[in-house]
Design an enzyme around this catalytic site. Structure first.
Site, PDB file in Angstrom:
ATOM      1  N   SER A  65      -1.733  62.228   2.552  1.00 52.07           N
ATOM      2  CA  SER A  65      -3.092  62.003   2.061  1.00 52.07           C
ATOM      3  C   SER A  65      -4.139  62.951   2.639  1.00 52.07           C
ATOM      4  O   SER A  65      -3.834  63.840   3.419  1.00 52.07           O
ATOM      5  CB  SER A  65      -3.541  60.566   2.327  1.00 52.07           C
ATOM      6  OG  SER A  65      -3.776  60.386   3.699  1.00 52.07           O
ATOM      7  N   TYR A  93      -3.752  61.711  -2.365  1.00 48.52           N
ATOM      8  CA  TYR A  93      -4.682  60.607  -2.591  1.00 48.52           C
ATOM      9  C   TYR A  93      -5.641  60.528  -1.406  1.00 48.52           C
ATOM     10  O   TYR A  93      -5.392  61.090  -0.343  1.00 48.52           O
ATOM     11  CB  TYR A  93      -3.928  59.290  -2.784  1.00 48.52           C
ATOM     12  CG  TYR A  93      -3.116  58.893  -1.580  1.00 48.52           C
ATOM     13  CD1 TYR A  93      -3.643  58.031  -0.626  1.00 48.52           C
ATOM     14  CD2 TYR A  93      -1.832  59.396  -1.385  1.00 48.52           C
ATOM     15  CE1 TYR A  93      -2.911  57.684   0.497  1.00 48.52           C
ATOM     16  CE2 TYR A  93      -1.091  59.055  -0.271  1.00 48.52           C
ATOM     17  CZ  TYR A  93      -1.636  58.195   0.667  1.00 48.52           C
ATOM     18  OH  TYR A  93      -0.904  57.861   1.776  1.00 48.52           O
TER      19      TYR A  93
END
Length: 127
Positions: free
Chosen positions: A25, A58
């Site tokens: 991430s 993400y």
């Protein structure tokens, strides 16, 4: 037909951390996320202006006001502290919706503070 269009962009963000041993991430200061409408867990593309790397991952919320831009996990192999990056999020909409859609673009300074907030991507602009 549903198409995909840019809805948010953090332009000229500076990487503050790169954490190889974290579980994937990108961590982004929540104030920056709010400035352009990026949400936690949202899918983003990140380009590195220093080496041309381009990844997808993400978003994890970072501490408000910290200016944090931290690439986690394998992405840390492609991004180093001090690298200037562009973070882009996309939304899906119909062609009719896209006619009136205006993406939010935050141009950041070297401290990862919003220097300019734009509501369009201006062609041939050097920032």
């Amino acid at each position: 037909m549903i198409r995909t269009f840019m809805h948010a962009k953090l332009h000229k963000a500076t990487v503050t951390e790169a954490n190889l041993h974290y579980v994937g991430s990108i961590t982004i200061d929540e104030d920056l996320m709010d400035a352009v409408g990026i949400m936690e867990n949202e899918h983003v593309h990140i380009t590195n202006n220093h080496n041309g790397a381009r990844i997808e991952t993400y978003v994890i919320k970072g501490e408000r006001g910290s200016g944090v831009i931290c690439l986690n996990g394998a992405a840390a192999r492609h991004f180093q502290v001090g690298d200037v990056v562009i973070i882009m999020a996309y939304g899906q909409m119909t062609a009719e919706e896209a006619k009136t859609h205006r993406p939010k673009v935050a141009v950041l300074n070297e401290q990862n503070e919003v220097d300019q907030l734009l509501y369009e991507e201006i062609a041939h602009t050097i920032l």
